[in-house]
Motif scaffolding. Structure first.
Motif, short mmCIF file in Angstrom:
data_model
loop_
_atom_site.label_atom_id
_atom_site.label_comp_id
_atom_site.label_asym_id
_atom_site.label_seq_id
_atom_site.Cartn_x
_atom_site.Cartn_y
_atom_site.Cartn_z
N PHE A 152 8.19 3.00 3.85
CA PHE A 152 9.00 2.43 2.76
C PHE A 152 9.63 1.10 3.15
N THR A 153 10.06 0.98 4.42
CA THR A 153 10.64 -0.29 4.87
C THR A 153 9.57 -1.38 4.90
N SER A 156 8.59 -2.44 1.32
CA SER A 156 9.59 -3.32 0.72
C SER A 156 9.44 -4.74 1.23
N TRP A 160 7.97 -8.47 -0.79
CA TRP A 160 8.62 -9.78 -0.68
C TRP A 160 7.70 -10.81 -0.02
N ILE A 177 10.81 -4.23 -4.70
CA ILE A 177 11.46 -4.40 -3.39
C ILE A 177 12.63 -3.43 -3.24
N TRP A 178 13.51 -3.40 -4.25
CA TRP A 178 14.72 -2.58 -4.13
C TRP A 178 14.43 -1.09 -4.29
N SER A 179 13.41 -0.74 -5.08
CA SER A 179 13.04 0.67 -5.21
C SER A 179 12.53 1.21 -3.88
N LEU A 180 11.66 0.45 -3.23
CA LEU A 180 11.11 0.89 -1.94
C LEU A 180 12.21 0.92 -0.87
N LEU A 181 13.11 -0.06 -0.94
CA LEU A 181 14.22 -0.10 0.02
C LEU A 181 15.15 1.10 -0.20
N VAL A 196 15.48 -5.46 6.22
CA VAL A 196 14.86 -6.29 5.19
C VAL A 196 15.72 -7.51 4.87
#
Length: 210
Positions: A152-153, A156, A160, A177-181, A196
């Motif tokens: 997930f990191t 994300s 980007w 980006i923010w969903s995966l983070l 990130v």
């Protein structure tokens, strides 16, 4: 890029990915059920997932009926769903699949990033290096959290990195980006956000542009 070059590039990428995923299947997927759940972490995480299936509140993690607050719940939700799919039986191969799939996803992203920022050969070699890393081989086929957190990191960051040359990211890209983070945060806590945002902040500083 003309049509022939485009099709050749697509075929080459497909061949590289098929080979990398095939090797990952041989070294990670096939042997994953050869030994039972073992060690304190695998046993503890499996027990937490078993107890989740008996509760209505999936945010209240427990182990041996005692509250467990050392990790966020996402990985345990996945393990509980895996247990549910096997009828509640702790099948070692199935329980290790979330971690293995996270490892394979990280492998694919590593190849794509190497291909994007260098060339196809660099991406393929990066994938091979990752697949032969002892830490990677040790962590992937386990009932643990490291590979899901890594996937997930990395995902994300990849969203980007693949779009950072654009003047402005779209809302779907920011959402990705923010969903995966958030998923990384829900696996092992806030360090992923620092990783990130540090990369983004350093790039902004080095380019003198926010």
């Amino acid at each position: 890029m003309n049509l022939f070059s485009f099709l050749t590039s697509r075929r080459q990428a497909a061949a590289h990915l098929i080979l990398l995923v095939g090797l990952a299947t041989l070294v990670l997927v096939l042997p994953a059920g050869l030994w039972d759940v073992r060690g304190p972490d695998e046993g503890r995480y499996t027990q937490i997932a078993k107890e989740l299936l008996q509760k209505d509140n999936w945010f209240a993690l427990t182990v041996m009926d005692r509250p467990y607050d050392q990790k966020p719940p996402l990985a345990f939700w996945l393990l509980a769903l895996t247990l549910k799919a096997t009828g509640g039986e702790p099948v070692s191969w199935a329980l290790r699949m979330p971690s293995i799939l996270g490892a394979i996803g990280t492998l694919i992203l590593t190849y794509l990033l190497g291909r994007r920022f260098a060339n196809p050969a660099a991406g393929f070699l990066a994938g091979l290096f990752l697949l032969t890393s002892l830490a990677f081989l040790d962590d992937a086929p386990t009932v643990e959290l490291n590979m899901l957190y890594t996937f997930f990191t990395t995902a994300s960051l990849a969203v980007w990195l693949f779009h950072m040359e654009k003047e402005k990211l779209t809302w779907p890209q920011w959402f990705g980006i923010w969903s995966l983070l958030t998923c990384a945060f829900m696996v092992k806590g806030p360090v992923a956000i620092f990783i990130v945002l540090s990369a983004v902040a350093y790039t902004a500083w080095s380019r003198r542009s926010w």
